[in-house]
Design a protein around this motif. Sequence first.
Motif, PDB file in Angstrom:
ATOM      1  N   LYS B  18       0.830  -1.209   0.000  1.00 46.69           N
ATOM      2  CA  LYS B  18       0.000   0.000   0.000  1.00 46.69           C
ATOM      3  C   LYS B  18       0.865   1.261   0.000  1.00 46.69           C
ATOM      4  CE  LYS B  18      -4.225  -1.837   2.052  1.00 46.69           C
ATOM      5  NZ  LYS B  18      -3.751  -3.131   2.620  1.00 46.69           N
ATOM      6  N   LEU B  19       1.762   1.311  -0.966  1.00 45.99           N
ATOM      7  CA  LEU B  19       2.621   2.482  -1.122  1.00 45.99           C
ATOM      8  C   LEU B  19       2.535   2.956  -2.569  1.00 45.99           C
ATOM      9  CD1 LEU B  19       5.821   1.336   0.822  1.00 45.99           C
ATOM     10  CD2 LEU B  19       4.257   3.164   1.518  1.00 45.99           C
ATOM     11  N   THR B  74     -13.070   4.779  26.490  1.00 44.50           N
ATOM     12  CA  THR B  74     -12.117   5.815  26.085  1.00 44.50           C
ATOM     13  C   THR B  74     -12.494   6.361  24.704  1.00 44.50           C
ATOM     14  OG1 THR B  74     -10.645   4.144  25.148  1.00 44.50           O
ATOM     15  CG2 THR B  74     -10.175   4.854  27.394  1.00 44.50           C
ATOM     16  N   LEU B  77     -11.456   9.982  23.799  1.00 47.58           N
ATOM     17  CA  LEU B  77     -10.004  10.127  23.665  1.00 47.58           C
ATOM     18  C   LEU B  77      -9.507   9.442  22.392  1.00 47.58           C
ATOM     19  CD1 LEU B  77      -8.971   9.517  27.373  1.00 47.58           C
ATOM     20  CD2 LEU B  77      -8.715  11.652  26.094  1.00 47.58           C
ATOM     21  N   THR B  78     -10.096   8.279  22.109  1.00 50.32           N
ATOM     22  CA  THR B  78      -9.706   7.539  20.911  1.00 50.32           C
ATOM     23  C   THR B  78     -10.058   8.337  19.669  1.00 50.32           C
ATOM     24  OG1 THR B  78     -10.060   5.471  22.079  1.00 50.32           O
ATOM     25  CG2 THR B  78      -9.986   5.339  19.680  1.00 50.32           C
ATOM     26  N   ASN B  81      -7.957  11.262  18.334  1.00 51.37           N
ATOM     27  CA  ASN B  81      -6.793  11.000  17.478  1.00 51.37           C
ATOM     28  C   ASN B  81      -7.165  10.853  16.002  1.00 51.37           C
ATOM     29  OD1 ASN B  81      -4.181  10.837  18.814  1.00 51.37           O
ATOM     30  ND2 ASN B  81      -5.122   9.270  20.102  1.00 51.37           N
ATOM     31  N   ALA B  82      -8.442  10.782  15.698  1.00 48.04           N
ATOM     32  CA  ALA B  82      -8.862  10.500  14.316  1.00 48.04           C
ATOM     33  C   ALA B  82      -8.541  11.679  13.398  1.00 48.04           C
ATOM     34  CB  ALA B  82     -10.351  10.214  14.284  1.00 48.04           C
ATOM     35  N   PRO B  83      -8.027  11.396  12.207  1.00 44.76           N
ATOM     36  CA  PRO B  83      -7.783  12.470  11.250  1.00 44.76           C
ATOM     37  C   PRO B  83      -9.088  13.190  10.886  1.00 44.76           C
ATOM     38  CG  PRO B  83      -6.710  10.443  10.535  1.00 44.76           C
ATOM     39  CD  PRO B  83      -7.583  10.087  11.701  1.00 44.76           C
ATOM     40  N   GLU B  84     -10.187  12.439  10.851  1.00 45.92           N
ATOM     41  CA  GLU B  84     -11.476  13.049  10.576  1.00 45.92           C
ATOM     42  C   GLU B  84     -12.547  12.299  11.346  1.00 45.92           C
ATOM     43  OE1 GLU B  84     -12.166  13.459   6.333  1.00 45.92           O
ATOM     44  OE2 GLU B  84     -14.122  14.377   6.702  1.00 45.92           O
ATOM     45  N   PHE B  90     -15.373   7.458  13.133  1.00 43.00           N
ATOM     46  CA  PHE B  90     -14.326   7.737  12.150  1.00 43.00           C
ATOM     47  C   PHE B  90     -14.951   8.028  10.789  1.00 43.00           C
ATOM     48  CE2 PHE B  90     -12.352   4.662  15.129  1.00 43.00           C
ATOM     49  CZ  PHE B  90     -11.343   5.488  15.621  1.00 43.00           C
ATOM     50  N   VAL B  91     -14.427   9.014  10.119  1.00 40.17           N
ATOM     51  CA  VAL B  91     -14.899   9.307   8.752  1.00 40.17           C
ATOM     52  C   VAL B  91     -13.868   8.787   7.759  1.00 40.17           C
ATOM     53  CG1 VAL B  91     -15.453  11.136   7.110  1.00 40.17           C
ATOM     54  CG2 VAL B  91     -16.196  11.332   9.487  1.00 40.17           C
ATOM     55  N   VAL B  92     -14.329   8.008   6.803  1.00 37.21           N
ATOM     56  CA  VAL B  92     -13.453   7.507   5.731  1.00 37.21           C
ATOM     57  C   VAL B  92     -14.095   7.830   4.385  1.00 37.21           C
ATOM     58  CG1 VAL B  92     -12.426   5.634   7.080  1.00 37.21           C
ATOM     59  CG2 VAL B  92     -14.545   5.210   5.819  1.00 37.21           C
ATOM     60  N   PRO B  93     -13.302   7.836   3.317  1.00 38.69           N
ATOM     61  CA  PRO B  93     -13.901   8.070   2.003  1.00 38.69           C
ATOM     62  C   PRO B  93     -14.955   7.004   1.700  1.00 38.69           C
ATOM     63  CG  PRO B  93     -11.498   8.096   1.874  1.00 38.69           C
ATOM     64  CD  PRO B  93     -11.853   7.622   3.233  1.00 38.69           C
ATOM     65  N   LYS B  94     -15.887   7.356   0.889  1.00 37.49           N
ATOM     66  CA  LYS B  94     -16.974   6.443   0.532  1.00 37.49           C
ATOM     67  C   LYS B  94     -16.399   5.148  -0.063  1.00 37.49           C
ATOM     68  CE  LYS B  94     -21.378   6.691  -1.836  1.00 37.49           C
ATOM     69  NZ  LYS B  94     -22.178   7.466  -2.793  1.00 37.49           N
ATOM     70  N   THR B  95     -16.846   4.002   0.485  1.00 37.43           N
ATOM     71  CA  THR B  95     -16.281   2.732   0.018  1.00 37.43           C
ATOM     72  C   THR B  95     -17.285   1.913  -0.778  1.00 37.43           C
ATOM     73  OG1 THR B  95     -16.890   1.808   2.154  1.00 37.43           O
ATOM     74  CG2 THR B  95     -14.609   2.473   1.884  1.00 37.43           C
TER      75      THR B  95
END
Lengths: 489, 97
Positions: B18-19, B74, B77-78, B81-84, B90-95
Amino acid sequence: MSLMQLTAVELGKKIKAGEVSVVEAATAALDAIEKRDAKYHCYVTVVDRETVLKKAAEVQAKIDAGELTGPLAGVPVAIKDNMCTEGLLTTCSSKILGNFVPTFSSEAVLNLEKAGAVILGKTNMDEFAMGSTTETSAYGVTKNPWNEEHVPGGSSGGSAAAVAAEECFYALGSDTGGSIRQPASYCGVVGMKPTYGTVSRYGLIAYGSSLDQIGPMAKDVTDVATILECIASHDPKDSTSVARTEEEYRFTDALVDDVKGLKIGIPRDYLGEGLDPEVKESILAAAKALEAKGAIVEEFDLSLVEYAIPAYYVIASAEASSNLERFDGVKYGYRAKEYEGLHQMYKKTRSEGFGPEVKRRIMLGSFVLSSGYYDAYYLKALRTKALIKKAFDKAFEKYDIILGPAAPTTAPKLGSSLSDPIKMYLGDIYTISVNLAGLPGITVPCGFDSKGLPIGLQMIGDCFAEKTLIRAAYAFEQTHPYTRANVEE
Amino acid sequence: MANVIDDATIEYVGILAKLELSGEEKEQAKKDMGKMLDYIDSLNELDTSGVEPMTNVFPVKNVFREDVVTNGDTRDLTIANAPEEKDGQFVVPKTVD
């Protein structure tokens, strides 16, 4: 004399006796960091003064109330930045974890805190502990307190330098292929990697899980044994954690100046090509010093030494490629700003967030685990590991301890190592097989080269034989007391 | 150099890892990996026939424990740390379309 010159145990005694308060000790450490860290850059994160002093006062109150009575109560410590610390930034010296604040602390850190440790900050390291110089850190290089033009070693370079620069009283490091022992050697301090499973890996951000161990770094063997006694524990949260007997956990019982009859083997394979003559001379002189105290020293052929590095890079990279899959920009850490869809988000996040050495190892690891290459590379390396373990088993039938250098040279100059990865990897030749075989190893300072850089003596013990190692290291230390780096007071 | 890593291999490894590598990084990665594999090939000098692959140094057995929550809640607190994040998730791009 500055307080910062004290060992952890010496300071602990003074605190217990009421001669020094915990707040005074913490203040001295913070002042030292403020004064010197711009020069050496041992820390990625320093805890703010108010928080440290508040914690120090709390610990003092518990000491006064008789609740904290251990030898490390009130002693300030530095933690390598790959151990999670609740509420305190933990970056692994990577951009991808640049804003990660753990919600829990690693078991080793908790054990220290239970014993009354005051955390000063998080030390610099090679990114994800991948490297031998601390130069792969995303947050700048750490300088060797003995000579600022040289590296402190790695990957626990910040911890080693912080001890040598007297910017803490002791530190925790982690060792996957030599990452405690080699920087300890380069910085002229004592470092120990315990038997695999002795210290819980819970909360240690994983690199090569079958190889990683947390261990102490300090000014002398007494400190190292005392710290190990404090952090070693059987932890149900780490399934590879080993339950040892109570007697086995009493590492400080081994602080005895007696090596009479101790059988020490020096692998001829460790003294050959590639070993700097000044390092060799110093190591052999150390062996003589132990012999003069009654140890029986002889040379022998360990065999397979040259195969440890290739086997290690297959195994460690394979495990790293799997362990580091979790860094994908979803739950914590860095996320790429622009992307189309989930998969591109993963890829861009990781490509922008990881540095070159980490990417190199993830790529290699992914390759050796891929279909068609798994047997040829990964299983071959695991078979080699079995042979290496067998070679050590055979050696320990005959010897109590294996003695040799920690590294082929003293600390290289900054900027001279990263251009040729394989050359850098070869610097780990004497430490790496210890991780493959799960053995304990300790390095103690044993001299200096003509450039004035420290040389480290490494001693390796059989699995669970830390106490034999501590005894030998302690006995050697009596002939060769700690030398301070010339750090500005 | 005995091991020549071609474009297809580096492409494939990039997918596994995944790079997303730039053109320059790909060329460097091909060289680095080739060199590393040449070095690793020295293991072939060793006769390992009949040797069992050793994953763990000590004999391992399954470690069981009671499945009891000990760390409390927690979530906030958890999530911090989420980017979004949105509404504590947690928000992620539509899958899935």
